[in-house]
Design a protein around this motif. Structure first.
Motif, short mmCIF file in Angstrom:
data_model
loop_
_atom_site.label_atom_id
_atom_site.label_comp_id
_atom_site.label_asym_id
_atom_site.label_seq_id
_atom_site.Cartn_x
_atom_site.Cartn_y
_atom_site.Cartn_z
N GLY A 1 0.82 -1.21 0.00
CA GLY A 1 0.00 0.00 0.00
C GLY A 1 0.85 1.25 0.00
N VAL A 2 1.91 1.26 0.81
CA VAL A 2 2.80 2.43 0.88
C VAL A 2 3.49 2.65 -0.45
CG1 VAL A 2 4.92 3.31 1.92
CG2 VAL A 2 3.15 2.29 3.37
N VAL A 3 4.05 1.56 -1.00
CA VAL A 3 4.78 1.68 -2.27
C VAL A 3 3.83 2.04 -3.41
CG1 VAL A 3 6.18 0.42 -3.94
CG2 VAL A 3 6.59 0.08 -1.50
N ALA A 4 2.65 1.41 -3.44
CA ALA A 4 1.68 1.68 -4.52
C ALA A 4 1.19 3.12 -4.47
CB ALA A 4 0.50 0.72 -4.41
N SER A 5 1.06 3.69 -3.28
CA SER A 5 0.59 5.08 -3.18
C SER A 5 1.59 6.04 -3.80
CB SER A 5 0.34 5.46 -1.71
OG SER A 5 1.55 5.47 -0.98
N ILE A 6 2.88 5.69 -3.76
CA ILE A 6 3.91 6.52 -4.40
C ILE A 6 3.89 6.30 -5.91
CG2 ILE A 6 6.37 7.02 -4.55
CD1 ILE A 6 6.67 6.02 -1.70
N TYR A 7 3.89 5.02 -6.32
CA TYR A 7 4.02 4.71 -7.74
C TYR A 7 2.81 5.16 -8.55
CZ TYR A 7 7.84 1.70 -6.17
OH TYR A 7 8.98 1.22 -5.62
N SER A 8 1.63 5.14 -7.90
CA SER A 8 0.42 5.53 -8.62
C SER A 8 0.26 7.04 -8.71
CB SER A 8 -0.81 4.92 -7.93
OG SER A 8 -0.94 5.44 -6.61
N GLY A 9 1.05 7.78 -7.96
CA GLY A 9 0.94 9.23 -7.95
C GLY A 9 -0.11 9.75 -7.00
N VAL A 10 -0.76 8.87 -6.24
CA VAL A 10 -1.79 9.29 -5.30
C VAL A 10 -1.18 10.09 -4.15
CG1 VAL A 10 -3.51 8.44 -3.63
CG2 VAL A 10 -3.29 7.35 -5.86
N ALA A 11 0.04 9.74 -3.74
CA ALA A 11 0.68 10.41 -2.61
C ALA A 11 2.14 10.67 -2.92
CB ALA A 11 0.55 9.54 -1.35
N THR A 12 2.66 11.72 -2.31
CA THR A 12 4.10 11.98 -2.38
C THR A 12 4.81 11.04 -1.42
OG1 THR A 12 4.03 13.62 -0.61
CG2 THR A 12 3.63 14.42 -2.85
N ALA A 13 6.15 11.06 -1.45
CA ALA A 13 6.91 10.20 -0.56
C ALA A 13 6.60 10.51 0.91
CB ALA A 13 8.41 10.36 -0.83
N THR A 14 6.45 11.81 1.23
CA THR A 14 6.14 12.20 2.61
C THR A 14 4.75 11.74 3.01
OG1 THR A 14 7.57 14.14 2.39
CG2 THR A 14 5.97 14.16 4.18
N GLU A 15 3.78 11.91 2.13
CA GLU A 15 2.41 11.48 2.44
C GLU A 15 2.31 9.97 2.58
OE1 GLU A 15 0.29 15.21 0.03
OE2 GLU A 15 0.60 13.26 -0.93
N SER A 16 3.04 9.24 1.73
CA SER A 16 3.01 7.77 1.83
C SER A 16 3.68 7.31 3.13
CB SER A 16 3.72 7.14 0.63
OG SER A 16 5.10 7.42 0.66
N ALA A 17 4.69 8.06 3.59
CA ALA A 17 5.32 7.73 4.86
C ALA A 17 4.32 7.90 6.01
CB ALA A 17 6.54 8.62 5.09
#
Length: 431
Positions: free
Chosen positions: A233-249
Motif C-alpha cells: 500500500g505504501v509503495v503503490a501510493s507513491i508509484y500511482s501518484g496518489v501520494a508523495t513520498a512524505t504522504e506515503s510515509a
C-alpha cells in the motif's frame, strides 16, 4: 595552487577529527567552517546558520523520520517471530530449502525498515537458531543472511535513497521506483546462488520436513499478510501518484499503528520506545545531512568542486572509466565509513562530476547505493559484518569469506546496470 593547499588542509582536518572520534555530522560542519574561515572571504557563522536551517527544514526530508518511525513500530510487533514460520512452507521445495527464508525475510523486512543493520539483526535473531537446529551448514546460514541483509539499502522505502535524493536534489519518488527492479533482481541472484550451491552439494542440505497443502501454507503465512499489504500500500501510493513520498510515509505510520494494535503489541511502552528510537536515529542522520550541506556550501565558495570537475574533465576519462574509478573509490571509502556518511561526505564533489559527464542522477543514485551495499560486507568496517559478529561470535575474516559470493553477485549487478541502464531508468520513465 590555493585550491591544492585548501584541499590538503581540509583532508588533514577531516581525518584528524574523524580519527579523534568526533561525530561525523560535527566533523563535516567543522571542516566546512575551517574552509570558509581560512580559504574564502565569506563569514562562516551566518552561512552555517542559514545552511543548517535550510537543510533541516526541507519538506522532502520529512519522509525520512516517518519511514524510520514506521520501521520502529513494526520492529516491536510480532513480525520477526512470524517471518520464519510464514516463509518456510513456500520455499521447502526449492533447492536450498529453508536457506531461502533469509533472502525472502530480508527482502520483506528491508521494505519495512530501510536499514541494512536492522534487517540483519531482526531476520538473524529468528532464522539463525532455527536453521542451525535443522542442520544447515553454518557458512551458508551466515552468508545467506549477511549478503541479503544489504537489501535494506535498496528496496523502497530506503533511508539511504532518501538521503541521496535530498543531497542530490533528486526526486525521491523516482528513486524509490528506480530501486525496485535492481532490488528484486539482486534478491533473485542471491536465491539463485543458494539454489546453485544446493544442487552442487545435495548431501549438505537437510531433508524436507514434509509438504503442506496450499491452504495450510496460507494459514501458516496469515500473520505476514497484513505487513505485506501495508508495504504494498505504501509503495503503490507513491508509484500511482496518489501520494508523495512524505504522504506515503504518513500512511505507513498510521498503518503500522493499526497493525500493532491488531497484534495487541501497541501500548504506552512500545509507542514511547518506537518514538524515541526513531528520534535518535533521525537526529543522527539529520546532523550528518546538515553538516554535509554546510560543507557543500563551503567547498562551493572555495571552488573545490569546480576545480575537481575541471581536473577530472582534463583527464578525458570516458563515462565507463569514470564509473569504474568511482566504484573503486566508494568501495574503499565504505570500508571505513557507513553508507549514509559516505554519500553525504562526497556528494558535493561527485555530483558536479557526474553531471558534467552526462550521467543520469537517478541511475547514478541506484548504482551508488548498490556500490555502498557491497561495502556493508567488506572488511575492516563492513557494518553487517559487525552485526553478524555480535550474533555469531565468529571472526571478521571468516564472516567476510562466507559473504564473499554475495559481494560478487552485487558486483555482477553493477556490471549489468552499466550495460543495461534501463534496469534503473525504465520504471521511472514509464510512471
Amino acid at each position: 595552487m590555493n585550491e591544492i593547499s585548501a584541499s590538503i588542509a581540509l583532508i588533514v582536518v577531516l581525518f584528524a577529527l574523524l580519527g579523534g572520534g568526533v561525530w561525523v555530522g560535527l566533523t563535516l560542519a567543522g571542516v566546512a567552517w575551517f574552509g570558509m574561515e581560512f580559504f574564502s572571504g565569506r563569514a562562516a557563522g551566518d552561512a552555517m546558520a542559514m545552511t543548517i536551517w535550510g537543510s533541516s527544514s526541507s519538506w522532502t526530508l520529512t519522509a525520512l523520520p516517518l519511514f524510520i518511525w514506521m520501521g520502529e513500530i513494526l520492529y516491536r510487533t510480532n513480525l520477526s517471530e512470524n517471518l520464519f514460520r510464514g516463509l518456510a512452507p513456500w520455499v521447502n521445495r526449492l533447492p536450498g530449502r529453508l536457506l531461502h527464508t533469509n533472502v525472502l525475510g530480508c527482502a520483506i523486512f528491508a521494505s519495512v525498515c530501510g536499514s541494512s543493520a536492522a534487517t540483519c539483526v531482526t531476520v538473524g535473531r529468528m532464522n539463525l537458531p532455527e536453521l542451525r537446529r535443522r542442520g544447515y551448514p553454518d557458512a551458508q546460514i551466515i552468508g545467506s543472511l549477511g549478503g541479503p541483509a544489504t537489501l535494506g539499502l535498496l528496496i523502497p522505502p530506503s533511508i539511504i535513497l532518501i538521503v541521496y535524493g535530498v543531497a542530490a536534489e533528486t526526486s525521491i519518488a523516482k528513486l524509490f521506483i528506480a530501486g525496485v527492479i535492481p532490488g528484486l533482481l539482486l534478491a533473485l541472484l542471491f536465491s539463485g546462488w543458494i539454489a546453485g550451491w544446493a544442487l552442487l552439494h545435495p548431501d549438505r542440505v537437510p531433508e524436507s520436513a514434509g509438504g503442506l497443502s496450499f491452504a495450510e501454507k496460507l494459514r501458516e503465512s496469515r500473520q505476514l499478510i497484513p505487513v505485506v499489504l501495508l508495504v504494498l500500500g505504501v509503495v503503490a501510493s507513491i508509484y500511482s501518484g496518489v501520494a508523495t513520498a512524505t504522504e506515503s510515509a504518513a500512511i505507513g505510520v498510521i498503518g503500522a499503528f493499526l497493525l500493532s494494535a491488531w497484534q495487541k503489541t501497541l501500548n504506552w511502552k512500545s509507542f514511547r520506545d518506537s518514538l524515541l528510537g526513531a528520534t535518535r536515529l533521525y537526529c543522527m542522520i539529520a546532523l550528518i545531512l546538515a553538516g554535509a550541506a554546510f560543507m557543500t556550501l563551503s567547498m562551493g565558495y572555495i571552488g573545490l568542486p569546480r576545480q575537481l570537475a575541471e581536473f577530472v574533465g582534463g583527464l578525458n576519462l570516458s563515462p565507463g572509466m569514470l564509473i569504474v574509478a568511482l566504484t573503486l573509490f566508494y568501495i574503499v571509502l565504505g570500508c571505513f565509513l557507513d553508507g549514509i556518511s559516505t554519500i553525504v561526505l562526497t556528494m558535493g564533489v561527485v555530483l558536479p562530476i557526474i553531471q558534467a559527464a552526462g550521467i543520469d542522477p537517478i541511475w547514478f543514485g541506484i548504482f551508488l547505493v548498490v556500490t555502498v551495499e557491497t561495502a556493508q560486507i567488506t572488511p575492516p568496517v563492513g557494518f553487517n559484518l559487525f552485526v553478524l559478529q555480535s550474533m555469531t561470535g565468529k571472526e571478521i575474516t571468516y564472516l567476510a569469506r562466507v559473504c564473499a559470493p554475495y559481494f560478487g553477485l552485487m558486483a555482477l549487478l553493477l556490471v549489468a546496470m552499466w550495460y543495461f541502464p534501463g534496469l534503473a531508468t525504465w520504471l521511472p520513465g514509464h510512471m
